[in-house]
Design a protein around this motif. Structure first.
Motif, PDB file in Angstrom:
ATOM      1  N   UNK A 107     -10.183 -12.220  -7.142  1.00 59.90           N
ATOM      2  CA  UNK A 107     -11.642 -12.107  -7.205  1.00 59.90           C
ATOM      3  C   UNK A 107     -12.127 -10.725  -6.816  1.00 59.90           C
ATOM      4  N   UNK A 108     -11.457 -10.130  -5.845  1.00 60.51           N
ATOM      5  CA  UNK A 108     -11.884  -8.817  -5.359  1.00 60.51           C
ATOM      6  C   UNK A 108     -10.747  -8.185  -4.574  1.00 60.51           C
ATOM      7  N   UNK A 109     -10.761  -6.872  -4.537  1.00 59.52           N
ATOM      8  CA  UNK A 109      -9.831  -6.128  -3.696  1.00 59.52           C
ATOM      9  C   UNK A 109     -10.622  -5.061  -2.969  1.00 59.52           C
ATOM     10  N   UNK A 110     -10.159  -4.728  -1.797  1.00 60.41           N
ATOM     11  CA  UNK A 110     -10.912  -3.749  -1.034  1.00 60.41           C
ATOM     12  C   UNK A 110     -10.062  -3.038  -0.006  1.00 60.41           C
ATOM     13  N   UNK A 111     -10.699  -2.080   0.627  1.00 64.72           N
ATOM     14  CA  UNK A 111     -10.053  -1.283   1.666  1.00 64.72           C
ATOM     15  C   UNK A 111     -10.844  -1.386   2.961  1.00 64.72           C
ATOM     16  N   UNK A 112     -10.105  -1.532   4.025  1.00 66.64           N
ATOM     17  CA  UNK A 112     -10.652  -1.524   5.375  1.00 66.64           C
ATOM     18  C   UNK A 112      -9.888  -0.459   6.156  1.00 66.64           C
ATOM     19  N   UNK A 113     -10.447  -0.066   7.283  1.00 70.80           N
ATOM     20  CA  UNK A 113      -9.724   0.866   8.130  1.00 70.80           C
ATOM     21  C   UNK A 113      -9.962   0.529   9.592  1.00 70.80           C
ATOM     22  N   UNK A 114      -8.988   0.918  10.385  1.00 72.32           N
ATOM     23  CA  UNK A 114      -9.098   0.685  11.824  1.00 72.32           C
ATOM     24  C   UNK A 114      -8.595   1.916  12.552  1.00 72.32           C
ATOM     25  N   UNK A 115      -9.505   2.551  13.268  1.00 69.35           N
ATOM     26  CA  UNK A 115      -9.167   3.715  14.081  1.00 69.35           C
ATOM     27  C   UNK A 115      -8.754   3.236  15.473  1.00 69.35           C
ATOM     28  N   UNK A 116      -7.996   4.040  16.199  1.00 69.44           N
ATOM     29  CA  UNK A 116      -7.554   3.643  17.541  1.00 69.44           C
ATOM     30  C   UNK A 116      -8.734   3.282  18.434  1.00 69.44           C
ATOM     31  N   UNK A 166      -0.832  -1.957   5.865  1.00 69.59           N
ATOM     32  CA  UNK A 166      -1.553  -0.800   6.384  1.00 69.59           C
ATOM     33  C   UNK A 166      -0.815   0.496   6.109  1.00 69.59           C
ATOM     34  N   UNK A 167      -1.587   1.539   5.899  1.00 67.37           N
ATOM     35  CA  UNK A 167      -1.014   2.869   5.703  1.00 67.37           C
ATOM     36  C   UNK A 167      -1.804   3.861   6.541  1.00 67.37           C
ATOM     37  N   UNK A 168      -1.101   4.715   7.245  1.00 64.71           N
ATOM     38  CA  UNK A 168      -1.739   5.647   8.180  1.00 64.71           C
ATOM     39  C   UNK A 168      -2.301   6.849   7.425  1.00 64.71           C
ATOM     40  N   UNK A 169      -3.550   7.160   7.722  1.00 66.59           N
ATOM     41  CA  UNK A 169      -4.182   8.378   7.237  1.00 66.59           C
ATOM     42  C   UNK A 169      -4.574   9.201   8.451  1.00 66.59           C
ATOM     43  N   UNK A 170      -4.068  10.420   8.508  1.00 68.18           N
ATOM     44  CA  UNK A 170      -4.379  11.310   9.616  1.00 68.18           C
ATOM     45  C   UNK A 170      -4.964  12.593   9.051  1.00 68.18           C
ATOM     46  N   UNK A 171      -6.152  12.933   9.537  1.00 62.60           N
ATOM     47  CA  UNK A 171      -6.834  14.141   9.084  1.00 62.60           C
ATOM     48  C   UNK A 171      -6.891  15.102  10.260  1.00 62.60           C
ATOM     49  N   UNK A 172      -6.275  16.249  10.090  1.00 60.59           N
ATOM     50  CA  UNK A 172      -6.250  17.233  11.162  1.00 60.59           C
ATOM     51  C   UNK A 172      -7.407  18.219  11.007  1.00 60.59           C
ATOM     52  N   UNK A 173      -7.870  18.696  12.129  1.00 60.00           N
ATOM     53  CA  UNK A 173      -9.012  19.631  12.101  1.00 60.00           C
ATOM     54  C   UNK A 173      -8.556  21.071  11.993  1.00 60.00           C
ATOM     55  N   UNK A 195       0.830  -1.196   0.000  1.00 63.98           N
ATOM     56  CA  UNK A 195       0.000   0.000   0.000  1.00 63.98           C
ATOM     57  C   UNK A 195       0.868   1.251   0.000  1.00 63.98           C
ATOM     58  N   UNK A 196       0.314   2.313  -0.510  1.00 61.56           N
ATOM     59  CA  UNK A 196       0.989   3.605  -0.474  1.00 61.56           C
ATOM     60  C   UNK A 196      -0.055   4.705  -0.553  1.00 61.56           C
ATOM     61  N   UNK A 197       0.375   5.912  -0.235  1.00 60.48           N
ATOM     62  CA  UNK A 197      -0.489   7.068  -0.407  1.00 60.48           C
ATOM     63  C   UNK A 197      -1.039   7.666   0.867  1.00 60.48           C
ATOM     64  N   UNK A 198      -0.806   7.046   1.990  1.00 61.47           N
ATOM     65  CA  UNK A 198      -1.295   7.628   3.238  1.00 61.47           C
ATOM     66  C   UNK A 198      -0.503   8.859   3.618  1.00 61.47           C
ATOM     67  N   UNK A 199      -0.956   9.523   4.668  1.00 61.84           N
ATOM     68  CA  UNK A 199      -0.247  10.710   5.125  1.00 61.84           C
ATOM     69  C   UNK A 199      -1.115  11.583   5.979  1.00 61.84           C
ATOM     70  N   UNK A 200      -0.632  12.804   6.175  1.00 61.34           N
ATOM     71  CA  UNK A 200      -1.330  13.799   6.985  1.00 61.34           C
ATOM     72  C   UNK A 200      -1.965  14.823   6.062  1.00 61.34           C
ATOM     73  N   UNK A 201      -3.230  15.100   6.292  1.00 61.77           N
ATOM     74  CA  UNK A 201      -3.943  16.064   5.464  1.00 61.77           C
ATOM     75  C   UNK A 201      -4.898  16.855   6.346  1.00 61.77           C
ATOM     76  N   UNK A 202      -5.175  18.067   5.947  1.00 63.26           N
ATOM     77  CA  UNK A 202      -6.140  18.874   6.693  1.00 63.26           C
ATOM     78  C   UNK A 202      -7.560  18.467   6.334  1.00 63.26           C
ATOM     79  N   UNK A 203      -8.462  18.722   7.242  1.00 65.93           N
ATOM     80  CA  UNK A 203      -9.867  18.436   6.976  1.00 65.93           C
ATOM     81  C   UNK A 203     -10.299  19.152   5.695  1.00 65.93           C
ATOM     82  N   UNK A 204     -11.054  18.417   4.887  1.00 67.70           N
ATOM     83  CA  UNK A 204     -11.487  18.952   3.602  1.00 67.70           C
ATOM     84  C   UNK A 204     -10.569  18.584   2.451  1.00 67.70           C
ATOM     85  N   UNK A 205      -9.407  18.063   2.784  1.00 64.79           N
ATOM     86  CA  UNK A 205      -8.450  17.685   1.762  1.00 64.79           C
ATOM     87  C   UNK A 205      -8.716  16.314   1.175  1.00 64.79           C
TER      88      UNK A 205
END
Length: 118
Positions: free
Chosen positions: A32-41, A111-118, A6-16
């Motif tokens: 047969x299929x590929x998908x995305x899941x996520x797990x928050x703390x 897994x790749x971390x996605x963080x959205x700041x407010x 995986x690639x492409x995660x990172x830190x982004x501001x809300x709305x980005x």
């Protein structure tokens, strides 16, 4: 052995926006299929979106309209375009592939971390 990178995660501001990629490699007959899941703390892993080999898609209802899953069969790659990101989208995003080797098995990316700041 099948590997998902995986690639492409990172830190982004809300709305980005962010675009995640997941490429499958190794020795296998088909996907047969590929998908995305996520797990928050502190939360369980949840399904975000699925893409079938026939092009059918499935989304977590609350994400429809903001997230789009797509794929490139020739590259065994799936993408997740995430727009209008919100702080509650912060999570580790995992790619999963249902791969046919001798049998059908599920494989997960690291897994790749996605963080959205407010």
């Amino acid at each position: 052995q099948v590997q998902l990178v995986e690639s492409g995660g990172g830190l982004v501001q809300a709305g980005g926006s962010l675009r995640l990629s997941c490429a499958a490699s190794g020795s296998f007959f088909s996907i047969n299929a590929m998908g995305w899941y996520r797990q928050a703390p502190g939360k369980q892993r949840e399904l975000v979106a699925l893409l079938g080999s026939n092009g059918n898609t499935y989304y977590k209802e609350s994400l429809k309209g903001r997230f789009t899953i797509s794929g490139d069969n020739a590259k065994n790659t799936v993408y997740l375009q995430m727009n209008s990101l919100k702080p509650e989208d912060t999570a580790v995003y995992y790619c999963k592939a249902e791969v046919v080797v001798l049998h059908t098995n599920d494989y997960w990316g690291q897994g790749t971390q996605v963080t959205v700041s407010s």
